[in-house]
Motif scaffolding. Structure first.
Motif, PDB file in Angstrom:
ATOM      1  N   ARG A  50       0.849  -1.186   0.000  1.00 17.30           N
ATOM      2  CA  ARG A  50       0.000   0.000   0.000  1.00 17.30           C
ATOM      3  C   ARG A  50       0.888   1.240   0.000  1.00 17.30           C
ATOM      4  NH1 ARG A  50      -4.727   1.431   4.460  1.00 17.30           N
ATOM      5  NH2 ARG A  50      -5.290   3.487   3.618  1.00 17.30           N
ATOM      6  N   PRO A  51       0.701   2.131  -0.989  1.00 20.73           N
ATOM      7  CA  PRO A  51       1.546   3.330  -1.080  1.00 20.73           C
ATOM      8  C   PRO A  51       0.986   4.498  -0.276  1.00 20.73           C
ATOM      9  CG  PRO A  51       0.150   3.183  -3.021  1.00 20.73           C
ATOM     10  CD  PRO A  51      -0.190   1.993  -2.150  1.00 20.73           C
ATOM     11  N   PHE A  52       1.894   5.332   0.235  1.00 24.14           N
ATOM     12  CA  PHE A  52       1.499   6.538   0.957  1.00 24.14           C
ATOM     13  C   PHE A  52       2.373   7.707   0.518  1.00 24.14           C
ATOM     14  CE2 PHE A  52       0.217   3.148   3.900  1.00 24.14           C
ATOM     15  CZ  PHE A  52      -1.100   3.508   4.142  1.00 24.14           C
ATOM     16  N   ALA A  53       1.758   8.880   0.489  1.00 24.54           N
ATOM     17  CA  ALA A  53       2.500  10.111   0.196  1.00 24.54           C
ATOM     18  C   ALA A  53       1.837  11.242   0.973  1.00 24.54           C
ATOM     19  CB  ALA A  53       2.497  10.403  -1.298  1.00 24.54           C
ATOM     20  N   ASP A  54       2.208  11.363   2.240  1.00 21.13           N
ATOM     21  CA  ASP A  54       1.652  12.402   3.104  1.00 21.13           C
ATOM     22  C   ASP A  54       0.125  12.339   3.115  1.00 21.13           C
ATOM     23  OD1 ASP A  54       1.775  14.553   4.842  1.00 21.13           O
ATOM     24  OD2 ASP A  54       1.724  16.042   3.247  1.00 21.13           O
ATOM     25  N   SER A  55      -0.407  11.119   3.137  1.00 22.84           N
ATOM     26  CA  SER A  55      -1.843  10.949   2.949  1.00 22.84           C
ATOM     27  C   SER A  55      -2.510  10.107   4.028  1.00 22.84           C
ATOM     28  CB  SER A  55      -2.113  10.293   1.585  1.00 22.84           C
ATOM     29  OG  SER A  55      -1.420   9.059   1.482  1.00 22.84           O
ATOM     30  N   ALA A  56      -1.821   9.806   5.107  1.00 20.20           N
ATOM     31  CA  ALA A  56      -2.359   8.944   6.154  1.00 20.20           C
ATOM     32  C   ALA A  56      -1.579   9.201   7.442  1.00 20.20           C
ATOM     33  CB  ALA A  56      -2.248   7.476   5.739  1.00 20.20           C
ATOM     34  N   PRO A  57      -2.066   8.672   8.577  1.00 18.86           N
ATOM     35  CA  PRO A  57      -1.326   8.851   9.838  1.00 18.86           C
ATOM     36  C   PRO A  57      -0.044   8.027   9.863  1.00 18.86           C
ATOM     37  CG  PRO A  57      -3.234   7.440  10.185  1.00 18.86           C
ATOM     38  CD  PRO A  57      -3.354   7.979   8.790  1.00 18.86           C
ATOM     39  N   VAL A  58       1.001   8.565   9.233  1.00 16.48           N
ATOM     40  CA  VAL A  58       2.294   7.887   9.122  1.00 16.48           C
ATOM     41  C   VAL A  58       3.384   8.849   9.589  1.00 16.48           C
ATOM     42  CG1 VAL A  58       3.951   6.826   7.545  1.00 16.48           C
ATOM     43  CG2 VAL A  58       1.495   6.517   7.149  1.00 16.48           C
ATOM     44  N   PHE A  59       4.248   8.402  10.482  1.00 15.99           N
ATOM     45  CA  PHE A  59       5.433   9.181  10.855  1.00 15.99           C
ATOM     46  C   PHE A  59       6.499   8.962   9.782  1.00 15.99           C
ATOM     47  CE2 PHE A  59       4.409   8.955  15.659  1.00 15.99           C
ATOM     48  CZ  PHE A  59       3.909  10.248  15.656  1.00 15.99           C
ATOM     49  N   GLU A  60       6.255   9.503   8.576  1.00 13.87           N
ATOM     50  CA  GLU A  60       7.115   9.170   7.442  1.00 13.87           C
ATOM     51  C   GLU A  60       8.546   9.650   7.635  1.00 13.87           C
ATOM     52  OE1 GLU A  60       5.524  10.740   3.852  1.00 13.87           O
ATOM     53  OE2 GLU A  60       5.786  12.819   4.406  1.00 13.87           O
ATOM     54  N   LYS A  61       8.711  10.813   8.224  1.00 11.62           N
ATOM     55  CA  LYS A  61      10.067  11.318   8.444  1.00 11.62           C
ATOM     56  C   LYS A  61      10.816  10.430   9.427  1.00 11.62           C
ATOM     57  CE  LYS A  61      10.609  14.767  11.109  1.00 11.62           C
ATOM     58  NZ  LYS A  61      10.463  16.096  11.722  1.00 11.62           N
ATOM     59  N   SER A  62      10.140  10.006  10.487  1.00 14.54           N
ATOM     60  CA  SER A  62      10.765   9.147  11.492  1.00 14.54           C
ATOM     61  C   SER A  62      11.160   7.796  10.903  1.00 14.54           C
ATOM     62  CB  SER A  62       9.808   8.948  12.663  1.00 14.54           C
ATOM     63  OG  SER A  62      10.380   8.112  13.646  1.00 14.54           O
ATOM     64  N   LEU A  63      10.277   7.215  10.098  1.00 18.00           N
ATOM     65  CA  LEU A  63      10.579   5.928   9.467  1.00 18.00           C
ATOM     66  C   LEU A  63      11.803   6.046   8.565  1.00 18.00           C
ATOM     67  CD1 LEU A  63       6.947   4.825   8.545  1.00 18.00           C
ATOM     68  CD2 LEU A  63       8.424   3.730  10.254  1.00 18.00           C
ATOM     69  N   ALA A  64      11.826   7.090   7.739  1.00 15.11           N
ATOM     70  CA  ALA A  64      12.950   7.285   6.821  1.00 15.11           C
ATOM     71  C   ALA A  64      14.246   7.558   7.580  1.00 15.11           C
ATOM     72  CB  ALA A  64      12.643   8.438   5.864  1.00 15.11           C
ATOM     73  N   GLU A  65      14.145   8.339   8.649  1.00 15.80           N
ATOM     74  CA  GLU A  65      15.326   8.660   9.454  1.00 15.80           C
ATOM     75  C   GLU A  65      15.878   7.410  10.129  1.00 15.80           C
ATOM     76  OE1 GLU A  65      16.707  11.935  12.794  1.00 15.80           O
ATOM     77  OE2 GLU A  65      14.585  11.431  12.618  1.00 15.80           O
ATOM     78  N   ASN A  66      15.001   6.584  10.671  1.00 11.47           N
ATOM     79  CA  ASN A  66      15.446   5.358  11.340  1.00 11.47           C
ATOM     80  C   ASN A  66      16.131   4.386  10.387  1.00 11.47           C
ATOM     81  OD1 ASN A  66      14.401   6.326  13.734  1.00 11.47           O
ATOM     82  ND2 ASN A  66      12.486   5.175  13.579  1.00 11.47           N
ATOM     83  N   THR A  73      24.059   9.286  11.181  1.00  6.05           N
ATOM     84  CA  THR A  73      24.363  10.214  12.277  1.00  6.05           C
ATOM     85  C   THR A  73      23.918  11.624  11.911  1.00  6.05           C
ATOM     86  OG1 THR A  73      26.601  10.447  11.361  1.00  6.05           O
ATOM     87  CG2 THR A  73      26.308   8.893  13.166  1.00  6.05           C
ATOM     88  N   ALA A  74      23.694  12.453  12.929  1.00  6.56           N
ATOM     89  CA  ALA A  74      23.259  13.832  12.722  1.00  6.56           C
ATOM     90  C   ALA A  74      24.465  14.746  12.536  1.00  6.56           C
ATOM     91  CB  ALA A  74      22.419  14.306  13.894  1.00  6.56           C
ATOM     92  N   HIS A  75      24.288  15.802  11.740  1.00  7.94           N
ATOM     93  CA  HIS A  75      25.418  16.681  11.429  1.00  7.94           C
ATOM     94  C   HIS A  75      25.034  18.155  11.442  1.00  7.94           C
ATOM     95  CE1 HIS A  75      28.030  13.293  10.261  1.00  7.94           C
ATOM     96  NE2 HIS A  75      26.940  12.761   9.741  1.00  7.94           N
ATOM     97  N   CYS A  76      24.126  18.552  12.332  1.00  6.30           N
ATOM     98  CA  CYS A  76      23.804  19.973  12.468  1.00  6.30           C
ATOM     99  C   CYS A  76      24.809  20.689  13.377  1.00  6.30           C
ATOM    100  CB  CYS A  76      22.395  20.153  13.022  1.00  6.30           C
ATOM    101  SG  CYS A  76      21.086  19.849  11.822  1.00  6.30           S
TER     102      CYS A  76
END
Length: 367
Positions: A145-161, A200-203
């Motif tokens: 099932r595809p999603f694109a900012d269209s459902a209750p998904v922590f998409e940034k968190s998933l991608a970051e992890n 790793t973070a680099h800010c």
């Protein structure tokens, strides 16, 4: 979720999982995605920070964010049977901007770069469906099932992890070799694929995004108050914008890129490989006065298939009225504001009154 049935194609169990993962990533790149990682369907670690965000009221009128918290944290509740999530991103810059440079064009109607072309949600979902079809042709049937900012998904968190980047102090995802000018999408699948790990973070000590924010919406590192954020105010919010925020909005009529433009990592920003992000109807170089003269039918015609439809006509006019109030004094602007006063709703008229007062004040200051 049903198990993967027998198929004339190669059975999933016979394919080396790492080899399949590598093949899927290659297919994703072939379809125009800039990156692809495989995430574990688990975003529990994001929940505490998100609850604090909601507790502080930083989500403003976006009440939908208060719903389905369990599904956001546990994607298997949203799509039962999910074993792995294919996370992808698309670059959307047509021209790479100068690093650490915020353009000063007070008579231009500034539209966020992601929104100048076709609505990316359709493009993202379509290509994710194509990716699923390719995988199915290789391994046999599976659930997706595809999603694109269209459902209750922590998409940034998933991608970051899964190592696609790290969350910057402006709360956007940053990738070391590509910056942050990209949008995210996900394909939830029943495939048991090996997961990628975080980067790793680099800010470091950099606070450029916090310092540049015109309305000081980044209240502390990694925490954004949407009620002050120009992207929220000009896109999601439909009411009267607080007077103390209007001058900070300047001439940004749909979204804001300032915190990204100033970020040093965006000196590495990559251009889009998909034509859908190319500006349409001259939205990358249109003046405030030109767009102010759009009636609703023109707005609808010039925003067909565009993210700009999200604001609705009257809220878009409200934003442009603020931009005209913030523009240098112009007799033509003053005349246009007065001439079109009666054609808009009460909320827009509040902002027209303010814009007229701002223009008159500037006129008197110039004499």
């Amino acid at each position: 979720m049903s198990s993967i049935p027998s198929s004339p194609n190669i059975q999933l169990q016979q394919i080396d999982p790492e080899a399949l993962k590598a093949w899927i990533k290659a297919q994703a790149l072939d379809l125009g995605f800039a990156d692809c990682v495989i995430a574990k369907p688990d975003a529990q670690a994001e929940l505490a920070r998100f609850k604090e965000y909601l507790k502080r009221g930083y989500h403003g009128d976006m009440k939908f964010l208060e719903e389905n918290l369990e599904k956001r944290a546990d994607p298997t509740l949203l799509v039962p049977g999910t074993q792995s999530i294919i996370c992808v991103r698309m670059n959307y810059l047509v021209e790479t901007p100068k690093p650490r440079y915020i353009p000063d064009e007070p008579n231009a109607a500034i539209i966020a770069r992601y929104a100048r072309g076709r609505d990316y949600h359709k493009t993202m979902r379509g290509r994710l469906k194509t990716l699923a079809t390719r995988i199915r042709e290789k391994v046999g049937d599976f659930e997706s099932r595809p999603f694109a900012d269209s459902a209750p998904v922590f998409e940034k968190s998933l991608a970051e992890n899964a190592g696609m980047g790290w969350t910057g102090k402006h709360t956007l995802l940053i990738e070391k070799k590509s910056g942050s000018f990209f949008v995210l999408g996900e394909l939830f699948t029943s495939l048991e694929l090996p997961f990628d790990g975080p980067t790793t973070a680099h800010c470091g000590s950099c606070s450029a995004c916090i310092d540049i924010c015109p309305t000081q919406a980044i209240v502390e590192p990694y925490m954004l108050d949407a009620r002050k954020c120009i992207a929220y105010l000009t896109i999601e919010y439909k009411g009267i914008i607080a007077e103390e925020l209007r001058r900070g909005i300047g001439n940004r009529v749909f979204g804001c890129d300032d915190c990204q433009l100033i970020c040093p990592w965006n000196s590495f920003a990559k251009k889009a490989s998909i034509e859908d992000f190319n500006p349409r109807y001259g939205l990358d170089q249109i003046s405030l006065l030109d767009i102010w003269h759009w009636d609703e039918s023109t707005f609808l015609a010039n925003t067909e298939g565009s993210p700009l439809r999200r604001t609705g006509y009257q809220s878009f006019m409200r934003n442009i009225a603020i931009g005209l109030g913030n523009a240098p004094f112009s007799a033509q602007i003053l005349h246009s504001l007065r001439q079109t006063y009666a054609t808009h709703d009460e909320i827009v008229q509040v902002h027209i009154d303010w814009a007229i007062a701002e223009q008159i004040a500037k006129s008197m200051a110039n004499t």
